[in-house]
Enzyme design. Structure first.
Site, PDB file in Angstrom:
ATOM      1  N   GLU A 173      25.994  43.245  56.795  1.00  0.00           N
ATOM      2  CA  GLU A 173      24.837  43.284  55.978  1.00  0.00           C
ATOM      3  C   GLU A 173      24.944  43.256  54.519  1.00  0.00           C
ATOM      4  OE1 GLU A 173      21.239  43.067  56.465  1.00  0.00           O
ATOM      5  OE2 GLU A 173      21.460  42.685  53.967  1.00  0.00           O
ATOM      6  N   LYS A 174      24.513  42.062  53.714  1.00  0.00           N
ATOM      7  CA  LYS A 174      24.874  41.943  52.300  1.00  0.00           C
ATOM      8  C   LYS A 174      24.284  42.813  51.338  1.00  0.00           C
ATOM      9  CE  LYS A 174      21.602  38.388  51.610  1.00  0.00           C
ATOM     10  NZ  LYS A 174      21.200  36.879  51.559  1.00  0.00           N
TER      11      LYS A 174
ATOM     12  N   GLY B 170      16.464  44.944  56.510  1.00  0.00           N
ATOM     13  CA  GLY B 170      15.986  43.260  56.285  1.00  0.00           C
ATOM     14  C   GLY B 170      14.608  43.315  55.741  1.00  0.00           C
TER      15      GLY B 170
ATOM     16  N   SER C  24      14.943  35.295  57.160  1.00  0.00           N
ATOM     17  CA  SER C  24      14.306  34.401  56.200  1.00  0.00           C
ATOM     18  C   SER C  24      13.984  34.644  54.756  1.00  0.00           C
ATOM     19  CB  SER C  24      13.001  34.015  56.863  1.00  0.00           C
ATOM     20  OG  SER C  24      12.111  35.140  56.908  1.00  0.00           O
TER      21      SER C  24
ATOM     22  N   GLU D 275      -3.314  39.529  54.460  1.00  0.00           N
ATOM     23  CA  GLU D 275      -2.978  41.039  54.241  1.00  0.00           C
ATOM     24  C   GLU D 275      -3.194  41.455  52.656  1.00  0.00           C
ATOM     25  OE1 GLU D 275      -0.658  41.872  58.305  1.00  0.00           O
ATOM     26  OE2 GLU D 275       0.289  42.387  56.437  1.00  0.00           O
TER      27      GLU D 275
ATOM     28  N   VAL E  47      -4.218  23.590  45.871  1.00  0.00           N
ATOM     29  CA  VAL E  47      -4.150  23.861  44.278  1.00  0.00           C
ATOM     30  C   VAL E  47      -3.113  22.476  43.889  1.00  0.00           C
ATOM     31  CG1 VAL E  47      -2.910  24.980  42.396  1.00  0.00           C
ATOM     32  CG2 VAL E  47      -3.938  26.141  44.221  1.00  0.00           C
TER      33      VAL E  47
ATOM     34  N   GLY F  90       4.659  30.450  52.872  1.00  0.00           N
ATOM     35  CA  GLY F  90       5.445  30.568  53.927  1.00  0.00           C
ATOM     36  C   GLY F  90       7.014  30.694  53.746  1.00  0.00           C
TER      37      GLY F  90
ATOM     38  N   LEU G 239       8.268  36.581  63.634  1.00  0.00           N
ATOM     39  CA  LEU G 239       7.604  38.132  63.495  1.00  0.00           C
ATOM     40  C   LEU G 239       8.722  38.952  64.190  1.00  0.00           C
ATOM     41  CD1 LEU G 239       4.692  36.802  65.947  1.00  0.00           C
ATOM     42  CD2 LEU G 239       4.541  37.836  63.641  1.00  0.00           C
TER      43      LEU G 239
ATOM     44  N   HIS H  30     -13.058  57.464  77.697  1.00  0.00           N
ATOM     45  CA  HIS H  30     -14.289  57.445  77.030  1.00  0.00           C
ATOM     46  C   HIS H  30     -14.446  58.482  76.147  1.00  0.00           C
ATOM     47  CE1 HIS H  30     -18.493  56.582  75.893  1.00  0.00           C
ATOM     48  NE2 HIS H  30     -18.701  57.822  76.347  1.00  0.00           N
TER      49      HIS H  30
END
Ligand code: FAD
Length: 465
Positions: A31-32, A38, A144, A186, A236, A270, A318, A444
């Site tokens: 891991e950098k 992540g 990503s 969100e 836009v 994105g 995801l 219930h």
């Protein structure tokens, strides 16, 4: 020589490392960044949901009087404390990942990993020191990053991306949110609850455009009611960056334009896979032109012994999917002959207010596939627990096949939708019928009862409406 070398410690990479460790494979995780976890843990799922919880709380407190609770004065937001709480949860989660690496005897190497030939990963530490790690199998889990859109590039001042807005230490008076996918929706939800005037600009005809159209329309009604503005089929066209804000010229489908002014603009358009500069060419791994790495159902690239999972491959971006891909890939490496993932059974979730979650086919997609579709809908307004919570917006919609009664898709908008969808995921996995769901005994009074009621509605005999 390691059995598996994994590049990247997100929910794909760290889950692969745990599973490999548990399978008795000699495993190294590269891991950098200094902290593990992540995107999901550091700038994605976890921090956003921590902030959404603060947003939910202030909304609840505003309705305290409806439940007989007296709150002195108006509740207000202490953004410094919101960020501190969010940072604490992130820290705990990242430390949890480090603990799990130790527990499962995974070696963690901090540095930039680059494939340097078959079975070789060169790792460059921060100071420039290099080491070569040898492994029988390599898993690319590099994830990503934010995709900057031409003209809307983030500047950290008046135009922010999703990483930057997580550290915004004030509630803006007004904000334009570009993109009405999960991330944009969100942040719009959080800052609207905190008191910002929000305007969403979305190119597609609906908010949450990939959801079932009925859900998107309900969301539009709900956001309107909350005072959240939006422009659909709009983009836009021009952005002016001012010292204290932005002026965005928005072009609409009907040919008209409108100038929106705001203190901030959030670009939530994105993300792109991180696959450049990691040595793919050294072994001849192909990407698909957009930078994603195509893989087999066992997550293997075109080069045997090198696998790719998570946001680096062309499947939904995801965390829960990255984790399942990790398990499939490690089970394959361990010789366990796992079944291929059923991507059509992967749920989507948006943790806005109201929440949205779905799995399987939308009504439109089911009809397009030629199914003789049967649909049932049940509103939260007729669910006792939802009324107790004072959260009666929304519904559950079940899309099923008339011939075999099989559940094809479930679409939820309303309280606890992101938890409720788990039952639908199990139903699709087990090829359940709507009758199975209707005959399932739900406790219930719970919000979860709505799943049974929606199934009854699909069969034509809902009880409580
Ligand atoms: P990542 O989590 O991106 O991790 C990749 C890791 O690899 C990083 O730590 C990176 O530093 C490291 N790395 C990259 N290149 C190298 C290299 N060469 N050497 C060493 N290390 C390297 N998904 C959900 O399911 N639910 C949500 O609620 C949700 N909310 C989100 C909210 C936001 C704001 C964002 C941005 C995303 C959200 N996501 C959510 C998506 C989710 O975060 C990603 O799908 C998930 O993190 C992908 O996991 P991954 O393991 O593939 O990669």
């Amino acid at each position: 020589m390691y059995d598996v070398a994994i590049i990247g410690s997100g929910p794909g990479g760290y889950a692969a490392a745990i599973h490999a460790g548990q399978a008795g494979l000699k495993t190294v995780l590269i891991e950098k960044q200094k902290r593990l976890g992540g995107t999901c843990t550091l700038v994605g799922c976890i921090p956003t949901k921590a902030m959404l919880h603060s947003a939910d709380l202030i909304e609840e407190i505003r309705h305290a009087a409806d439940n007989g609770i007296v709150v002195q004065g108006n509740p207000s937001v202490n953004m410094g404390a919101v960020l501190a709480k969010k940072n604490k949860v992130v820290e705990q989660s990242s430390n949890g990942v480090s603990f799990l690496m130790k527990k499962n005897k995974v070696t963690v190497v901090t540095g930039f990993g680059k494939i340097a030939g078959k079975g070789k990963v060169e790792v460059t530490a921060e100071g420039g020191a290099k080491q070569t790690i040898e492994a029988k199998n390599i898993v690319i889990a590099t994830g990503s990053v934010v995709r900057e859109f031409p003209g809307l590039e983030s500047d950290g001042k008046v135009v922010l991306n999703s990483d930057q807005i997580l550290d915004l230490d004030r509630v803006p008076k007004s904000m334009i949110v570009v993109g009405a996918g999960a991330v944009g929706m969100e942040f719009a939800s959080v800052h609207a609850a905190f008191g910002a005037k929000i305007t969403i600009v979305e190119l597609m005809p609906h908010l949450l455009p990939i959801e079932d159209e009925d859900v998107s329309k309900e969301m539009e009604r709900a956001y309107k009611k909350r005072g959240i503005d939006f422009r659909l089929e709009a983009k836009v066209e021009k952005l002016e960056r001012l010292p204290n804000g932005v002026k965005a010229t928005v072009a609409k489908k009907d040919g008209t334009t409108e100038v929106l002014e705001a203190e901030l603009l959030l670009s939530a358009i994105g993300r792109k896979p991180v696959t450049e500069g990691i040595g793919l060419e050294s072994v001849g791994i192909k990407t698909d032109g957009r930078g994603f790495i195509p893989v087999s159902p066992m997550m293997e690239t075109n080069v045997p012994g090198i696998f790719a999972i998570g946001d680096a491959v062309p499947t939904a971006m995801l965390a829960h999917l990255a984790t399942q891909e990790a398990l499939t890939c490690i089970d394959f490496i361990a010789g366990r002959n796992p079944p291929a993932l059923k991507y059509e059974q992967c749920p989507g979730a948006t943790y806005s207010s109201p929440e949205v979650a779905s799995v399987g086919l939308t009504e439109k997609a089911a009809r397009a596939k030629g199914y003789d579709v049967k649909v049932g809908k049940f509103p939260f307004s007729a669910n006792g627990k939802a009324r107790i919570l004072g959260q009666t917006t929304g519904f559950v919609k079940i899309v099923s096949d008339t011939k075999y009664d099989e559940v094809l898709g479930v679409h939820i908008i309303g309280p606890r939708a992101t938890d409720l969808i788990a039952e639908a995921c199990a139903a699709l996995r087990l090829e359940a019928t709507t009758e199975d769901l209707a005959r399932t005994i739900h406790p219930h009074p719970t919000v979860a009862e709505i799943m049974g009621e929606a199934a009854h509605a699909t069969l034509g005999h809902p009880l409580h409406i």
